[in-house]
Design a protein around this motif. Structure first.
Motif, PDB file in Angstrom:
ATOM      1  N   TYR A 150      -9.823   3.280   1.264  1.00 48.32           N
ATOM      2  CA  TYR A 150      -8.565   2.706   0.784  1.00 48.32           C
ATOM      3  C   TYR A 150      -7.839   2.028   1.948  1.00 48.32           C
ATOM      4  CZ  TYR A 150      -4.453   2.093  -2.146  1.00 48.32           C
ATOM      5  OH  TYR A 150      -3.437   1.538  -2.883  1.00 48.32           O
ATOM      6  N   GLU A 156       5.014   4.710   0.179  1.00 45.71           N
ATOM      7  CA  GLU A 156       5.087   5.746  -0.850  1.00 45.71           C
ATOM      8  C   GLU A 156       6.216   6.726  -0.553  1.00 45.71           C
ATOM      9  OE1 GLU A 156       1.565   7.750  -3.175  1.00 45.71           O
ATOM     10  OE2 GLU A 156       2.054   8.985  -1.435  1.00 45.71           O
ATOM     11  N   ASP A 201      -6.928  -1.808   2.680  1.00 44.06           N
ATOM     12  CA  ASP A 201      -5.609  -2.258   3.145  1.00 44.06           C
ATOM     13  C   ASP A 201      -5.765  -3.212   4.318  1.00 44.06           C
ATOM     14  OD1 ASP A 201      -4.234  -0.841   1.276  1.00 44.06           O
ATOM     15  OD2 ASP A 201      -3.395   0.660   2.656  1.00 44.06           O
ATOM     16  N   ARG A 222      -6.089 -10.639   5.545  1.00 46.24           N
ATOM     17  CA  ARG A 222      -6.169 -11.766   4.603  1.00 46.24           C
ATOM     18  C   ARG A 222      -7.617 -12.197   4.350  1.00 46.24           C
ATOM     19  NH1 ARG A 222      -1.413 -10.463   5.812  1.00 46.24           N
ATOM     20  NH2 ARG A 222       0.390 -11.827   5.492  1.00 46.24           N
ATOM     21  N   GLY A 258      -6.757  -6.526   3.395  1.00 45.50           N
ATOM     22  CA  GLY A 258      -5.591  -7.255   2.919  1.00 45.50           C
ATOM     23  C   GLY A 258      -4.759  -7.770   4.075  1.00 45.50           C
ATOM     24  N   THR A 259      -4.463  -6.894   5.007  1.00 44.27           N
ATOM     25  CA  THR A 259      -3.660  -7.297   6.162  1.00 44.27           C
ATOM     26  C   THR A 259      -4.349  -8.420   6.928  1.00 44.27           C
ATOM     27  OG1 THR A 259      -3.472  -4.907   6.319  1.00 44.27           O
ATOM     28  CG2 THR A 259      -2.174  -6.180   7.852  1.00 44.27           C
ATOM     29  N   TRP A 306      -2.845 -10.640  -1.100  1.00 48.65           N
ATOM     30  CA  TRP A 306      -3.302 -11.082   0.215  1.00 48.65           C
ATOM     31  C   TRP A 306      -4.776 -11.454   0.253  1.00 48.65           C
ATOM     32  CZ3 TRP A 306      -0.578  -7.236   4.112  1.00 48.65           C
ATOM     33  CH2 TRP A 306       0.732  -7.687   4.357  1.00 48.65           C
ATOM     34  N   GLU A 362      -1.844  -5.682  -0.428  1.00 52.37           N
ATOM     35  CA  GLU A 362      -3.089  -5.607   0.340  1.00 52.37           C
ATOM     36  C   GLU A 362      -4.319  -5.753  -0.561  1.00 52.37           C
ATOM     37  OE1 GLU A 362      -0.503  -3.791   0.846  1.00 52.37           O
ATOM     38  OE2 GLU A 362      -0.202  -3.321   2.964  1.00 52.37           O
ATOM     39  N   HIS A 363      -4.230  -5.165  -1.748  1.00 54.83           N
ATOM     40  CA  HIS A 363      -5.409  -5.165  -2.613  1.00 54.83           C
ATOM     41  C   HIS A 363      -5.391  -6.295  -3.616  1.00 54.83           C
ATOM     42  CE1 HIS A 363      -6.312  -0.632  -1.782  1.00 54.83           C
ATOM     43  NE2 HIS A 363      -6.228  -1.356  -0.701  1.00 54.83           N
ATOM     44  N   LEU A 422      -3.973  -3.549 -12.000  1.00 56.53           N
ATOM     45  CA  LEU A 422      -3.710  -2.502 -11.007  1.00 56.53           C
ATOM     46  C   LEU A 422      -2.462  -1.701 -11.358  1.00 56.53           C
ATOM     47  CD1 LEU A 422      -4.503  -4.462  -7.701  1.00 56.53           C
ATOM     48  CD2 LEU A 422      -5.850  -2.623  -8.712  1.00 56.53           C
ATOM     49  N   LYS A 448      -5.212  -9.571 -12.153  1.00 58.12           N
ATOM     50  CA  LYS A 448      -5.625  -8.366 -11.447  1.00 58.12           C
ATOM     51  C   LYS A 448      -4.425  -7.466 -11.176  1.00 58.12           C
ATOM     52  CE  LYS A 448      -7.853  -6.549  -7.320  1.00 58.12           C
ATOM     53  NZ  LYS A 448      -8.650  -6.823  -6.131  1.00 58.12           N
ATOM     54  N   SER A 479       0.832  -1.197   0.000  1.00 55.76           N
ATOM     55  CA  SER A 479       0.000   0.000   0.000  1.00 55.76           C
ATOM     56  C   SER A 479       0.873   1.255   0.000  1.00 55.76           C
ATOM     57  CB  SER A 479      -0.887   0.005   1.239  1.00 55.76           C
ATOM     58  OG  SER A 479      -1.506   1.246   1.377  1.00 55.76           O
ATOM     59  N   PRO A 480       0.479   2.271  -0.744  1.00 55.80           N
ATOM     60  CA  PRO A 480       1.241   3.529  -0.692  1.00 55.80           C
ATOM     61  C   PRO A 480       1.277   4.108   0.717  1.00 55.80           C
ATOM     62  CG  PRO A 480      -0.813   3.784  -1.934  1.00 55.80           C
ATOM     63  CD  PRO A 480      -0.623   2.337  -1.684  1.00 55.80           C
ATOM     64  N   HIS A 481       0.289   3.753   1.544  1.00 57.16           N
ATOM     65  CA  HIS A 481       0.316   4.244   2.926  1.00 57.16           C
ATOM     66  C   HIS A 481       1.551   3.694   3.642  1.00 57.16           C
ATOM     67  CE1 HIS A 481      -4.294   5.026   2.949  1.00 57.16           C
ATOM     68  NE2 HIS A 481      -3.613   5.910   2.266  1.00 57.16           N
ATOM     69  N   ASN A 541      -0.807  -0.901  -5.605  1.00 59.35           N
ATOM     70  CA  ASN A 541      -0.934  -1.783  -4.440  1.00 59.35           C
ATOM     71  C   ASN A 541      -1.328  -3.196  -4.880  1.00 59.35           C
ATOM     72  OD1 ASN A 541      -1.620  -3.065  -2.096  1.00 59.35           O
ATOM     73  ND2 ASN A 541      -2.756  -1.329  -1.237  1.00 59.35           N
ATOM     74  N   GLU A 552       5.101   6.685  -8.271  1.00 58.04           N
ATOM     75  CA  GLU A 552       3.810   6.270  -7.702  1.00 58.04           C
ATOM     76  C   GLU A 552       3.840   4.778  -7.403  1.00 58.04           C
ATOM     77  OE1 GLU A 552       0.443   7.849  -7.762  1.00 58.04           O
ATOM     78  OE2 GLU A 552       0.909   9.766  -8.728  1.00 58.04           O
ATOM     79  N   ARG A 580     -11.246  -3.496  -9.090  1.00 58.79           N
ATOM     80  CA  ARG A 580      -9.972  -2.782  -9.119  1.00 58.79           C
ATOM     81  C   ARG A 580     -10.160  -1.377  -8.578  1.00 58.79           C
ATOM     82  NH1 ARG A 580      -8.192  -5.916 -14.519  1.00 58.79           N
ATOM     83  NH2 ARG A 580      -8.650  -7.821 -13.391  1.00 58.79           N
ATOM     84  N   PHE A 604      -3.154   0.629 -14.328  1.00 60.42           N
ATOM     85  CA  PHE A 604      -3.809   1.882 -13.910  1.00 60.42           C
ATOM     86  C   PHE A 604      -2.751   2.945 -13.615  1.00 60.42           C
ATOM     87  CE2 PHE A 604      -8.059   0.332 -11.810  1.00 60.42           C
ATOM     88  CZ  PHE A 604      -8.612   0.217 -13.062  1.00 60.42           C
TER      89      PHE A 604
END
Lengths: 672, 303, 152, 290
Positions: free
Chosen positions: C26, A75, C30, C36, C33-34, A103, A99-100, A118, A114, A70-72, A96, A93, C44, A121
């Protein structure tokens, strides 16, 4: 942008297990504009970052896409790495795919597809990124503190002691606030004046504090680091530079029967007066509404009706023709510490949600008083010299009933919130009463006892055990006059019995509300407030003293019911925030803000209406001769926070949010 | 305000008590109405308002019963319905409120009644009705009441709950005071104007009613009132019919006449006390009537 | 992008784009995801600062470009990082949704949700339920679309 | 009519305004007139054929009109809503404008209508209108008139479409919108479409395909309607101007209905009423949000 590098991270097994990273990297390499595409075990590791830096130099990259977490998370890491290699950080940039993607999916083929989508994009988006540089805003390193109660005093002193100039604005003629009215303070029972007065004097004498008492904030312009504040100095009718506070005018004023605000109406003052002896500044103010001279003028009497004060003033400091004056101050930060007022239970209320208490006589029974009035009765410098006496007949009450939660936790007639301090001060009142009237009986009606705080519960227990206050859990349905006494009809919910008590005096612990006028001040400051007028903090837990308007902070009871320790702690917290802000001459911030296309903006100002920060200003476009062509929108860089609501609202798309421009989003959507 | 306007027509819902235990209430209303240019049009085929059995057992029924009356009133082209009994008023107003604010209940009630609601009906209590006519009352008050001191008693239902009544102050009301002032009497300040009289427990738990009535009457007497003014048949019954028991239990032998507000207005107009039904009271009103030089009534002593 | 699913209509896999705010949804995604949380791979995400930034043009363009469904998600009321962006978005999308419905776009193809940073589970539910709904509705071929770009 | 001409003449003679915007007649019917000479005031007419929404000429985008200077404009109640909208959105200053309010009594659907005004000829926008002058008017001319009874339910067609299935509705709109030639007459005639550069002409990025193809046509018409949500003054000019006869008014009416149902908003001739889009309430409906 045509020289893009794509870096796909395996994140050990975290991504690699479900996403075929090599395949993703290969597919990205085939996209137009991508000149370099690789995968690597750990992109965020030092060798991984080195890989990116090296590629930037080697392939002369003008855009970097990292497909990783994640960029969080990273980044900042990758942007720093890109910057180190000489690339503008905003040309880097992240996509992700952890996480997206990896996982949350199990099927390797699906997840790989996918992940490609992503990253694609972001590849398409970055083609429209532009180099951006951080914004620097000069900071005027002076602070304005609004409100001279204990919170404002503390904040002003902390900032001034930290080496910065402070302007302290107080609307009353003296600083000190409600704390100066209190007799003793919980949980230590030390005298309020004794601990407050030295601090007030310190304010007056501090070389870096400019005290503007009897003044109010008229308007506020600007933004963090650069506020311009217009302050109204109300006419005292006294030349402050001449007055030496001798008090002759007060002594000689013939009108001595004006209910004193400081004494909560229990004592009297003159028309020209100092609210209390320890006032800072110790300069009187002339109450024109009650002054015989001004009353005469209003009636059109030609002859001067009075003027005694001017006659006796040796320094000729009295100026009956003084007008309000205005000064403008430039400051970099503002602290709001305007404090509270008590809920008045009378019939006429200024707010629709308040209804008063008809069952308690709407405040018309003379010996039903509120907590602050009791403070004045108990105060050694109060109207009774510290004796607890009934306002109606001056007799010593032998039985006092204290009612908690009047207006607090009461959705029907007042506010749903808890006023926080009442449990404690009611306990204090019962102790003070016990100390002063040994054979007196204190009875408290409570809903719950909320005594969370250091030494607080112990304090309440002392009230019950040592001062023998009788605590009854229940509400009171009515207060009625019963001859000389007040009939208190209530219920003790623990025994389940109705209770009827004939009390000599009733003290209502009325709810804490923000000061009147808080909403208009909040509007001047563009600070949001809740249903009750309390100012909103930026985050209830993590940013408790900041507001959503950068550079404006809150301290004390203007934000929520607060006791003295809380208010002081908040004040010091705001001071530390302000000193932190002032530690640099310039403020640096991310450049992800909106900008207006001057060519196409039509000036409909839809953006102005939706901007949560008031960052949109009006800009006049003129031709060379100075003739006005049109008025268009302009974004104040210091104020914009980059939400982009303006852009979505703009009908002609003439405002763009850097970092999330229409072209960038369009490119990403097109990559679908 | 409708003060000074020409004749006013309102629907009239007497309810059970105005044809029975509180006949004097209806008699006095009918006696003062012509003088006030007030036309009371009784709702044809009205039914019981349901108090208090309906609303303590079945919410839907408690709306449906008064709602039926409201439907009839709409059919009779009435905009407003006056219910002299405080309990009837409260039930009718509550039903109107439920119809307007609770769509689910409204549609259920419509199917129960097999009729749909017409226009909204304004439900009036006597306090509301007469306080709209204070100017007329003042102009018709020809008999000086000689500073007669009265305590105005509202009871629990006349101005509450506020969201339904939307009239006067629920905690410190003043509408009855403004009416008696218009009639020439002097309202006293007292504490028990909103206390409970015991309501329907008059028969089942008389002791409670006596206890409650005692505090009301004592407070009225202590405040110097010469008469108690009520606006509800049940309050009247509890305070008049039970007064002998109340006074006996209090060891107090001062009788306190209890008058319907319409009776007081009638007296101020110089109407014959018998026409106003004052002869039907249990507490002998004669001493009181003599103080204001009103006519005589023949009083039957309570058994 | 390869869209093999499209060709075999029997096992149609919808294409769904999610426009989400940076601070709540967002971050919520996340967290999913964490944690799972397994979910359908059809969605998307395009990250934006705030729901206030999400333009109705994004959704129209997404449909034009072949999306079968769209998700718009952000902070719950009162939680907006920018205090009011989500309130403006709420009005904008309430109106947009009703207009699209009037013009024949089945509102089930557009999901609006508030997903906070702590609601990873809710995000997974939104993703799965939207995918399921859109899968049932089938490919959105009736919408005026541009020729589908085929990119490997 | 004499009253109107006299007033126009007076305003011009006294130099209160540089020109009067009103209506005149030619062979084909009524058209807008710009009169800057007192002598020309006799050309001015007002009757039920005066359909056009004259404030559409007031947007600063129309530089040739703006160049005339201070104007007096003949406005019907419905036209005044456009003036209010333009003031609200900072496109006009009230003080630069003289408004001649006409008591209109309804207009026909077409400016070349030869029949009398009646249920059949009455414009849709006049259904239910009082036909009185606007509260904004500086001068009021004409005797009070009554608007003829409407020929039916104005929103009957709207309701009909609402009852269709999504597929039917989409098919219907595709059929209608595929006719659109992107001539943008709807935009030109609209008093509230005053952008210097329309989003449809923005090429970087090109959100709305500019060629007259159903893709872009759909986006264009949806976007046009959305941009007018809560701003549309319901003059119906877009629909009248559309050469492809697309019932554009349906979109505007649908949005007006949404605005009223959701936010209690109805378009008015009061410039101080805030627009519903761009404002919000904490308790706005969100039944559609998960």
């Amino acid at each position: 942008m045509s020289r893009i590098g794509v870096f796909i991270c395996h994140c050990g097994e975290n991504i690699g297990r479900t996403v075929d990273c090599a395949q993703v990297a290969q597919a990205m390499g085939e996209l137009p504009g991508v000149v370099h595409s690789v995968d690597y075990k750990y992109m965020c590791s030092d060798p991984g970052q080195a890989l990116i830096k090296q590629a930037i130099k080697e392939h002369n990259l003008d855009g970097v896409v990292v497909g990783a977490c994640s960029p969080h998370m990273h980044e900042k890491t990758f942007r720093k790495a890109a910057a180190a290699a000489g690339l503008n950080p905003y040309l880097c940039e992240m996509a992700n795919i952890r996480e997206h993607c990896s996982w949350i999916h199990e099927d390797r083929a699906e997840a790989t597809e996918k992940a490609k989508g992503l990253v694609r994009f972001i590849v398409e988006k970055i083609k429209y990124n532009r180099p951006l540089s951080n914004i620097f805003i000069p900071v005027n390193r002076r602070a304005l503190v609004i409100g001279g109660g204990i919170a404002g005093i503390q904040a002003a002193l902390d900032i001034a002691d930290g080496g910065r100039e402070v302007i302290l604005v107080e609307k009353e003629s003296s600083i000190g606030g409600h704390m100066s009215q209190l007799s003793e303070t919980f949980p230590t029972l030390d005298c309020s004046q004794c601990i407050l007065t030295p601090r007030m004097v310190e304010v007056a004498q501090h070389p870096r504090i400019k005290l503007l008492a009897y003044s109010e904030v008229e308007s506020v312009d600007g933004y963090i680091g650069n506020f311009e504040v217009k302050i109204r100095q109300k006419a005292r009718s006294i030349d402050v530079s001449k007055c030496n506070g001798c008090g002759e005018c007060t002594k000689n004023c013939p009108n001595k029967k004006i209910p004193s605000e400081f004494e909560q109406g229990l004592g009297f003052r003159t028309a020209i007066y100092v609210p209390f002896p320890q006032a800072v500044p110790n300069i009187p103010v002339l109450d024109r509404d009650n002054c015989a001279l001004f009353k005469g003028r209003a009636k059109g009497v030609k002859k001067q009706v009075c003027g005694k004060c001017a006659t006796v003033c040796g320094r000729r400091a009295i100026d009956f023709d003084q007008q309000d004056s205005f000064i403008t101050e430039k400051v970099g930060a503002i602290i709001v510490a305007t404090g509270y007022q008590l809920y008045w239970i009378g019939k006429e209320q200024e707010s629709e949600i308040l209804h008063g208490y008809g069952e308690y006589g709407y405040g018309t029974i003379p010996d039903v008083i509120d907590g602050l009035q009791f403070e004045r009765l108990a105060s050694a410098s109060g109207p009774t010299g510290g004796k607890i006496l009934r306002p109606s007949d001056g007799k010593e009450p032998k039985k006092i009933v204290f009612l908690q939660c009047i207006g607090s936790r009461d959705r029907a007639k007042g506010m749903e919130y808890c006023s926080k301090i009442c449990c404690m001060y009611v306990a204090k009142h019962t102790m003070l009463y016990h100390h002063k009237v040994h054979d007196g009986k204190a009875i408290v009606f409570y809903m719950d006892i909320r005594a969370g705080g250091k030494g607080y519960d112990e304090f309440v227990r002392r009230a019950i055990e040592e001062s023998h206050a009788l605590y009854l859990r229940g509400r009171v349905s009515s207060l009625t006059r019963n001859g000389d006494t007040i009939r208190v009809q209530g219920v003790d919910t623990l025994s389940g019995e109705p209770v009827s008590i004939d009390a000599d005096m009733v003290v209502l612990a009325t709810a804490m509300r923000p000061q009147p006028g808080i909403t208009s001040l909040a509007q001047k400051l563009s600070v949001s407030y809740d249903l009750h007028g309390f100012l909103n903090e930026a985050h209830p837990k993590l940013r408790p003293v900041e507001t959503n308007t950068a550079g404006i902070f809150v301290a004390g009871a203007c934000q929520a019911p607060r006791d003295i320790p809380d208010s002081v702690a908040m004040a010091s917290a705001t001071a530390s925030k302000v000193l932190g802000l002032f530690s640099n001459e310039q403020l640096e911030r991310e450049p992800l803000i909106a900008r207006v296309d001057r060519q196409t903006c039509t000036g409909c100002f839809h953006c102005e209406r939706v901007c949560p920060y008031g960052a949109v200003e009006r800009f006049e476009v003129k031709d060379r001769k100075g003739n006005l062509i049109k008025v268009i929108a302009e974004v104040n860089q210091g104020v914009c926070q980059g939400c982009g609501t303006c852009q979505a609202t703009c009908p002609s798309k003439s405002i763009e949010l850097d970092g999330f421009t229409d072209e960038q989003i369009f490119a990403a959507v097109n990559a679908l | 305000m409708r003060n000074g306007e020409a004749a006013m027509k309102v629907g009239y819902f007497p309810g059970c008590s105005l044809h029975a235990t509180a006949r004097e209430y209806e008699e006095s209303l009918k006696a003062i109405a012509p003088a006030l240019d007030l036309q009371l049009e009784e709702i044809r085929d009205w039914a019981c308002c349901g108090a208090t059995s309906a609303h303590s057992t079945n919410h839907l029924l408690s709306v449906a019963l008064p709602a039926r009356t409201l439907v009839l009133a709409a059919r009779q082209n009435l905009d407003r319905v006056f219910a002299p009994c405080a309990a009837c008023y409260n039930r009718l107003a509550s039903a109107q409120h439920a119809i307007e604010h609770d769509k689910k209940v409204a549609s259920q009630v419509e199917s129960i009644l097999g009729a749909s609601f017409g226009h909204p009906i304004g439900v009036l209590s006597i306090a509301q009705l007469l306080s709209e006519m204070t100017d007329r009352i003042r102009s018709k008050a020809i008999v000086p009441l000689k500073e007669l001191k009265v305590a105005c008693y509202y009871g629990c239902l006349l101005v509450r709950p506020p969201e339904i009544c939307r009239f006067d102050d629920p905690e410190a009301p003043t509408s009855l005071e403004s009416i008696v002032t218009a009639a020439g009497a002097v309202p006293v300040k007292w504490d028990k104007a909103l206390e409970c009289c015991g309501g329907g427990f008059s028969l089942s738990r008389t002791a409670s009613v006596v206890r409650l009535g005692r505090s009301i009457l004592r407070s009225a007497k202590d405040s110097g009132a010469q008469a108690l003014i009520v606006a509800c048949p049940m309050c009247h019954s509890n305070l008049d019919f039970r007064q002998r028991a109340i006074n006996r239990s209090a060891g107090d032998d001062r009788p306190m006449p209890v008058l319907f507000i319409s009776q007081l207005v009638g007296l101020s107009m110089g109407l014959d006390p018998v026409r106003l039904g004052l002869n039907r009271h249990f507490v002998n009103p004669q001493p009181f009537l003599s103080t204001i030089s009103a006519g005589r009534v023949e009083h039957r002593e309570q058994a | 992008m390869s869209v093999p699913a499209k060709e075999k209509a029997s096992s149609f896999e919808p294409n769904i784009v999610a426009f989400v705010c940076n601070w709540c949804t967002y971050t919520g995604a996340d967290l999913a995801g964490t944690s799972r949380l397994n979910m359908a791979p059809n969605v998307r995400i395009i990250r934006l600062p705030c729901t206030g930034r999400i333009d109705t043009l994004f959704i129209l363009k997404a449909f034009e470009r072949g999306a079968d469904g769209v998700i718009v998600s952000g902070c719950h009321p009162a939680d907006c990082h920018y205090t009011a962006g989500n309130y403006h978005a709420r009005r904008r999308f309430a109106v947009f949704r009703e207009l699209m419905e009037f013009m024949g776009v089945d509102p089930q193809r557009i999901t609006f949700s508030w997903v906070s940073a702590s609601e990873g589970g809710k995000w997974a539910e939104v993703v799965n339920s939207t995918t399921e709904k859109v899968r049932e509705l089938g490919p959105f071929v009736s919408y005026p679309r541009v020729a589908h770009a085929q990119v490997k | 009519m004499e009253e109107l001409r006299e007033l126009a003449k007076k305003l011009l003679q006294e130099k209160q305004v540089n020109a009067v915007v009103g209506y005149e007649c030619d062979r084909r019917g009524v058209r807008p007139a710009f009169v800057d000479d007192p002598a020309g005031c006799d050309r001015l007419v007002f009757d039920h054929r005066c359909v056009q929404n004259l404030p559409a000429y007031l947007s600063p985008r129309r530089t040739n009109v703006a160049g005339l200077g201070r104007l007096a404009v003949v406005v019907k109640q419905c036209d005044a809503r456009a003036v209010a909208g333009l003031i609200r959105e900072s496109q006009l200053k009230r003080e630069n404008l003289v408004l001649i309010g006409v008591r209109c009594g309804g207009v026909a659907a077409n400016p070349n209508e030869s029949r009398e005004l009646g249920a059949e000829t009455l414009a849709l926008r006049c259904y239910g209108c009082s036909g009185t002058e606007t509260a904004m008017a500086d001068y009021v001319v004409g005797e009070p008139k009554t608007v003829p009874a409407a020929g039916g339910d104005r929103d009957a067609r709207l309701a009909e479409i609402e009852k269709m299935s999504p597929e039917e509705r989409l098919a219907l709109w595709k059929e209608w919108l595929s006719r659109c030639t992107r001539c943008h007459a709807c935009r030109q005639v609209c008093p509230m479409c005053f952008c210097e550069r329309c989003v449809a002409e923005k090429t970087q990025p090109n959100w709305i395909e500019s060629s007259p193809h159903i893709q872009g046509n759909f986006s264009w018409n949806v976007t046009r309607a959305l941009h007018l949500a809560g701003r549309c003054v319901d003059c119906g000019e877009c629909e009248r101007a559309c050469p492809a006869q697309i019932p554009l008014g349906l979109l505007n009416r649908k949005l007006a209905k949404i605005m009223s149902a959701r936010y209690g908003f109805a378009v008015t001739d009061d410039p101080s009423t805030p627009a519903p889009i761009g404002s919000y309430r904490l308790d706005d409906g969100q039944e559609f949000i998960l």
